[in-house]
Motif scaffolding. Structure first.
Motif, PDB file in Angstrom:
ATOM      1  N   UNK A  10       0.854  -1.184   0.000  1.00  0.00           N
ATOM      2  CA  UNK A  10       0.000   0.000   0.000  1.00  0.00           C
ATOM      3  C   UNK A  10       0.889   1.232   0.000  1.00  0.00           C
ATOM      4  N   UNK A  11       0.555   2.213  -0.834  1.00  0.00           N
ATOM      5  CA  UNK A  11       1.356   3.429  -0.926  1.00  0.00           C
ATOM      6  C   UNK A  11       0.762   4.519  -0.049  1.00  0.00           C
ATOM      7  N   UNK A  12       1.516   5.601   0.110  1.00  0.00           N
ATOM      8  CA  UNK A  12       1.019   6.748   0.865  1.00  0.00           C
ATOM      9  C   UNK A  12       0.088   7.618   0.012  1.00  0.00           C
ATOM     10  N   UNK A  13      -0.139   7.244  -1.254  1.00  0.00           N
ATOM     11  CA  UNK A  13      -1.048   7.999  -2.109  1.00  0.00           C
ATOM     12  C   UNK A  13      -2.275   7.183  -2.502  1.00  0.00           C
ATOM     13  N   UNK A  14      -2.626   6.198  -1.658  1.00  0.00           N
ATOM     14  CA  UNK A  14      -3.893   5.499  -1.817  1.00  0.00           C
ATOM     15  C   UNK A  14      -3.937   4.396  -2.849  1.00  0.00           C
ATOM     16  N   UNK A  15      -2.799   3.860  -3.222  1.00  0.00           N
ATOM     17  CA  UNK A  15      -2.759   2.782  -4.218  1.00  0.00           C
ATOM     18  C   UNK A  15      -2.130   1.540  -3.590  1.00  0.00           C
ATOM     19  N   UNK A  16      -2.428   0.408  -4.171  1.00  0.00           N
ATOM     20  CA  UNK A  16      -1.708  -0.843  -3.892  1.00  0.00           C
ATOM     21  C   UNK A  16      -0.851  -1.035  -5.124  1.00  0.00           C
ATOM     22  N   UNK A  17       0.467  -1.095  -4.973  1.00  0.00           N
ATOM     23  CA  UNK A  17       1.347  -0.999  -6.142  1.00  0.00           C
ATOM     24  C   UNK A  17       2.660  -1.741  -5.942  1.00  0.00           C
ATOM     25  N   UNK A  18       3.330  -1.967  -7.074  1.00  0.00           N
ATOM     26  CA  UNK A  18       4.695  -2.491  -7.093  1.00  0.00           C
ATOM     27  C   UNK A  18       5.428  -1.860  -8.264  1.00  0.00           C
ATOM     28  N   UNK A  19       6.735  -1.995  -8.252  1.00  0.00           N
ATOM     29  CA  UNK A  19       7.565  -1.518  -9.357  1.00  0.00           C
ATOM     30  C   UNK A  19       8.421  -2.667  -9.857  1.00  0.00           C
ATOM     31  N   UNK A  20       8.502  -2.783 -11.190  1.00  0.00           N
ATOM     32  CA  UNK A  20       9.406  -3.742 -11.817  1.00  0.00           C
ATOM     33  C   UNK A  20      10.452  -2.949 -12.604  1.00  0.00           C
ATOM     34  N   UNK A  21      11.714  -3.338 -12.462  1.00  0.00           N
ATOM     35  CA  UNK A  21      12.800  -2.791 -13.274  1.00  0.00           C
ATOM     36  C   UNK A  21      13.193  -3.885 -14.259  1.00  0.00           C
ATOM     37  N   UNK A  22      13.011  -3.631 -15.562  1.00  0.00           N
ATOM     38  CA  UNK A  22      13.228  -4.667 -16.574  1.00  0.00           C
ATOM     39  C   UNK A  22      14.702  -4.836 -16.928  1.00  0.00           C
ATOM     40  N   UNK A  23      14.982  -5.583 -17.994  1.00  0.00           N
ATOM     41  CA  UNK A  23      16.357  -5.890 -18.409  1.00  0.00           C
ATOM     42  C   UNK A  23      17.188  -4.643 -18.690  1.00  0.00           C
ATOM     43  N   UNK A  24      16.535  -3.563 -19.148  1.00  0.00           N
ATOM     44  CA  UNK A  24      17.240  -2.312 -19.464  1.00  0.00           C
ATOM     45  C   UNK A  24      17.066  -1.261 -18.382  1.00  0.00           C
ATOM     46  N   UNK A  25      16.587  -1.680 -17.221  1.00  0.00           N
ATOM     47  CA  UNK A  25      16.376  -0.831 -16.055  1.00  0.00           C
ATOM     48  C   UNK A  25      15.248   0.181 -16.236  1.00  0.00           C
ATOM     49  N   UNK A  26      14.333  -0.071 -17.202  1.00  0.00           N
ATOM     50  CA  UNK A  26      13.126   0.732 -17.297  1.00  0.00           C
ATOM     51  C   UNK A  26      12.284   0.476 -16.053  1.00  0.00           C
ATOM     52  N   UNK A  27      11.689   1.524 -15.512  1.00  0.00           N
ATOM     53  CA  UNK A  27      10.888   1.442 -14.291  1.00  0.00           C
ATOM     54  C   UNK A  27       9.408   1.346 -14.672  1.00  0.00           C
ATOM     55  N   UNK A  28       8.813   0.188 -14.435  1.00  0.00           N
ATOM     56  CA  UNK A  28       7.416  -0.053 -14.753  1.00  0.00           C
ATOM     57  C   UNK A  28       6.650  -0.136 -13.429  1.00  0.00           C
ATOM     58  N   UNK A  29       5.877   0.907 -13.121  1.00  0.00           N
ATOM     59  CA  UNK A  29       5.111   0.944 -11.868  1.00  0.00           C
ATOM     60  C   UNK A  29       3.675   0.503 -12.179  1.00  0.00           C
ATOM     61  N   UNK A  30       3.152  -0.385 -11.349  1.00  0.00           N
ATOM     62  CA  UNK A  30       1.821  -0.961 -11.577  1.00  0.00           C
ATOM     63  C   UNK A  30       1.018  -0.821 -10.289  1.00  0.00           C
ATOM     64  N   UNK A  31      -0.222  -0.354 -10.423  1.00  0.00           N
ATOM     65  CA  UNK A  31      -1.017  -0.211  -9.228  1.00  0.00           C
ATOM     66  C   UNK A  31      -2.510  -0.108  -9.485  1.00  0.00           C
ATOM     67  N   UNK A  32      -3.253  -0.173  -8.412  1.00  0.00           N
ATOM     68  CA  UNK A  32      -4.696   0.008  -8.439  1.00  0.00           C
ATOM     69  C   UNK A  32      -5.106   0.696  -7.142  1.00  0.00           C
ATOM     70  N   UNK A  33      -6.240   1.399  -7.155  1.00  0.00           N
ATOM     71  CA  UNK A  33      -6.690   2.021  -5.921  1.00  0.00           C
ATOM     72  C   UNK A  33      -6.871   0.971  -4.824  1.00  0.00           C
ATOM     73  N   UNK A  34      -6.451   1.301  -3.627  1.00  0.00           N
ATOM     74  CA  UNK A  34      -6.608   0.381  -2.489  1.00  0.00           C
ATOM     75  C   UNK A  34      -8.099   0.182  -2.214  1.00  0.00           C
ATOM     76  N   UNK A  35      -8.443  -1.026  -1.831  1.00  0.00           N
ATOM     77  CA  UNK A  35      -9.854  -1.325  -1.589  1.00  0.00           C
ATOM     78  C   UNK A  35     -10.216  -1.043  -0.171  1.00  0.00           C
TER      79      UNK A  35
END
Length: 116
Positions: A91-116
């Protein structure tokens, strides 16, 4: 109507395509070797990758809204098979449930949804 998609870096488009295919993405564009460019899609989210012919690029980042972030987290972690870095799903401090993936080239892919 307007739409935006992230343009991310890739040092090797074939490796990038194979990595994201293992996560469940599908190729939506021409074969990467045709234009040194990759277009992939997952659940309605589209990512574009520029290959090495455009010169060295810094890693990029993007945000993906998910309907079921837990499922995406589990599917991507299993598909990445240790070849990417993941933050814990939390859970984030901005109301989301989220994670971050850093891919093979270190691109930052953040994924989330509003917390229930």
């Amino acid at each position: 109507m307007a739409r935006a998609v992230p343009l991310l870096a890739s040092a090797d488009l074939q490796a990038t395509a194979a990595f994201y295919r293992r996560l469940g993405f599908t190729n939506k564009g021409a074969p990467p070797e045709e234009w040194d460019y990759l277009i992939i899609e997952y659940g309605g989210s589209e990512f574009h990758f520029a290959g090495p012919m455009l010169g060295e690029r810094s890693p990029g980042s993007c945000w993906v809204y998910a309907d079921d972030v837990e499922s995406v987290y589990e599917e991507w972690k299993a598909g990445a098979d240790g070849s990417a870095r993941f933050t814990p799903l939390a859970h984030t401090n901005f109301g989301m449930r989220a994670f971050t993936m850093f891919d093979l080239d270190d691109n930052e892919i953040r994924v989330g949804q509003p917390a229930r």
